[in-house]
Design a protein around this motif. Structure first.
Motif, PDB file in Angstrom:
ATOM      1  N   GLN A 140      14.027  -5.793  -5.275  1.00  0.00           N
ATOM      2  CA  GLN A 140      14.158  -4.361  -5.518  1.00  0.00           C
ATOM      3  C   GLN A 140      14.845  -3.750  -4.296  1.00  0.00           C
ATOM      4  OE1 GLN A 140      13.079  -2.836  -8.401  1.00  0.00           O
ATOM      5  NE2 GLN A 140      12.671  -4.930  -9.072  1.00  0.00           N
ATOM      6  N   ALA A 141      15.381  -2.562  -4.446  1.00  0.00           N
ATOM      7  CA  ALA A 141      16.068  -1.886  -3.335  1.00  0.00           C
ATOM      8  C   ALA A 141      15.137  -1.675  -2.142  1.00  0.00           C
ATOM      9  CB  ALA A 141      16.653  -0.561  -3.799  1.00  0.00           C
ATOM     10  N   SER A 142      13.862  -1.541  -2.393  1.00  0.00           N
ATOM     11  CA  SER A 142      12.902  -1.348  -1.300  1.00  0.00           C
ATOM     12  C   SER A 142      12.695  -2.620  -0.480  1.00  0.00           C
ATOM     13  CB  SER A 142      11.558  -0.873  -1.864  1.00  0.00           C
ATOM     14  OG  SER A 142      11.036  -1.846  -2.755  1.00  0.00           O
ATOM     15  N   GLN A 143      13.268  -3.735  -0.932  1.00  0.00           N
ATOM     16  CA  GLN A 143      13.098  -5.019  -0.261  1.00  0.00           C
ATOM     17  C   GLN A 143      14.365  -5.476   0.470  1.00  0.00           C
ATOM     18  OE1 GLN A 143      11.855  -6.780  -4.066  1.00  0.00           O
ATOM     19  NE2 GLN A 143      10.011  -7.482  -3.013  1.00  0.00           N
ATOM     20  N   LEU A 144      15.218  -4.548   0.825  1.00  0.00           N
ATOM     21  CA  LEU A 144      16.462  -4.892   1.528  1.00  0.00           C
ATOM     22  C   LEU A 144      16.204  -5.712   2.791  1.00  0.00           C
ATOM     23  CD1 LEU A 144      18.928  -1.861   1.560  1.00  0.00           C
ATOM     24  CD2 LEU A 144      19.285  -4.108   0.589  1.00  0.00           C
ATOM     25  N   ASP A 145      15.112  -5.406   3.479  1.00  0.00           N
ATOM     26  CA  ASP A 145      14.807  -6.139   4.707  1.00  0.00           C
ATOM     27  C   ASP A 145      14.648  -7.635   4.439  1.00  0.00           C
ATOM     28  OD1 ASP A 145      12.478  -5.469   3.265  1.00  0.00           O
ATOM     29  OD2 ASP A 145      11.228  -5.606   5.052  1.00  0.00           O
ATOM     30  N   GLU A 146      14.112  -8.009   3.282  1.00  0.00           N
ATOM     31  CA  GLU A 146      13.955  -9.424   2.939  1.00  0.00           C
ATOM     32  C   GLU A 146      15.310 -10.098   2.727  1.00  0.00           C
ATOM     33  OE1 GLU A 146      10.967 -10.311  -0.027  1.00  0.00           O
ATOM     34  OE2 GLU A 146       9.908  -8.458   0.486  1.00  0.00           O
ATOM     35  N   LEU A 147      16.249  -9.371   2.143  1.00  0.00           N
ATOM     36  CA  LEU A 147      17.590  -9.925   1.937  1.00  0.00           C
ATOM     37  C   LEU A 147      18.304 -10.103   3.278  1.00  0.00           C
ATOM     38  CD1 LEU A 147      19.653 -10.958  -0.047  1.00  0.00           C
ATOM     39  CD2 LEU A 147      20.394  -8.614  -0.444  1.00  0.00           C
ATOM     40  N   ILE A 148      18.105  -9.160   4.178  1.00  0.00           N
ATOM     41  CA  ILE A 148      18.701  -9.277   5.523  1.00  0.00           C
ATOM     42  C   ILE A 148      18.148 -10.517   6.229  1.00  0.00           C
ATOM     43  CG2 ILE A 148      18.828  -8.221   7.811  1.00  0.00           C
ATOM     44  CD1 ILE A 148      18.703  -5.479   6.342  1.00  0.00           C
ATOM     45  N   LEU A 149      16.833 -10.717   6.151  1.00  0.00           N
ATOM     46  CA  LEU A 149      16.224 -11.895   6.768  1.00  0.00           C
ATOM     47  C   LEU A 149      16.766 -13.185   6.168  1.00  0.00           C
ATOM     48  CD1 LEU A 149      12.488 -10.771   7.097  1.00  0.00           C
ATOM     49  CD2 LEU A 149      14.116 -11.169   8.954  1.00  0.00           C
ATOM     50  N   ALA A 150      16.908 -13.230   4.858  1.00  0.00           N
ATOM     51  CA  ALA A 150      17.448 -14.426   4.196  1.00  0.00           C
ATOM     52  C   ALA A 150      18.894 -14.671   4.627  1.00  0.00           C
ATOM     53  CB  ALA A 150      17.354 -14.276   2.678  1.00  0.00           C
ATOM     54  N   TYR A 151      19.678 -13.606   4.742  1.00  0.00           N
ATOM     55  CA  TYR A 151      21.061 -13.732   5.211  1.00  0.00           C
ATOM     56  C   TYR A 151      21.081 -14.263   6.642  1.00  0.00           C
ATOM     57  CZ  TYR A 151      25.676 -12.419   6.895  1.00  0.00           C
ATOM     58  OH  TYR A 151      26.935 -12.443   7.467  1.00  0.00           O
ATOM     59  N   ASP A 152      20.237 -13.698   7.501  1.00  0.00           N
ATOM     60  CA  ASP A 152      20.180 -14.136   8.899  1.00  0.00           C
ATOM     61  C   ASP A 152      19.783 -15.610   9.004  1.00  0.00           C
ATOM     62  OD1 ASP A 152      20.954 -11.632   9.773  1.00  0.00           O
ATOM     63  OD2 ASP A 152      18.922 -11.014  10.346  1.00  0.00           O
TER      64      ASP A 152
END
Length: 137
Positions: free
Chosen positions: A112-124
């Motif tokens: 969900q859009a509220s979980q952007l931080d999780e996508l950033i961590l996965a990208y990192d």
């Protein structure tokens, strides 16, 4: 452009309006990168979106702001997630496609859009793994 907004963000420290404008500057940069032709353009577009997402997450974690600003921030996170999904899909269908991009795309589809931080961590994490692999260890 963006560098002036970055300087302004530093000068006014944590002004949420400046941060929101900076996020939109990165979104625009990602859109321009996505329209250009070249083997690394989709990756550059995604990097712009990740930069925008980092600012957006920071903005979301800061307290305060008007109801209108909070609504604009929420809408921006939705736009960021949609844009990242589009960039990742382009990476998955392009010449630079690999399992890492596919995994990140599948992960992005679940968020969900509220979980952007999780996508950033996965990208990192993906970026770190690739750096270690290219360094030989």
């Amino acid at each position: 452009g963006r560098s002036a907004l970055h300087r302004a963000a530093v000068k006014v420290e944590h002004d949420p309006v400046v941060k929101l404008l900076l996020v939109h500057a990165h979104l625009l940069g990602a859109e321009v990168q996505g329209q250009e032709i070249g083997p690394k353009k989709p990756e550059h577009s995604l990097e712009e979106l990740i930069s925008a997402s980092r600012i957006s997450v920071d903005l979301n974690q800061s307290e305060g702001g008007s109801v209108a600003l909070q609504a604009a921030s929420r809408e921006t996170r939705v736009l960021l997630l949609e844009s990242m999904r589009t960039s990742l899909r382009a990476l998955c269908t392009g010449k630079t496609c690999n399992e890492g991009w596919k995994d990140l795309y599948r992960f992005a589809l679940k968020l969900q859009a509220s979980q952007l931080d999780e996508l950033i961590l996965a990208y990192d994490e993906r970026h770190l793994r690739n750096s270690r692999a290219s360094d030989g260890g």
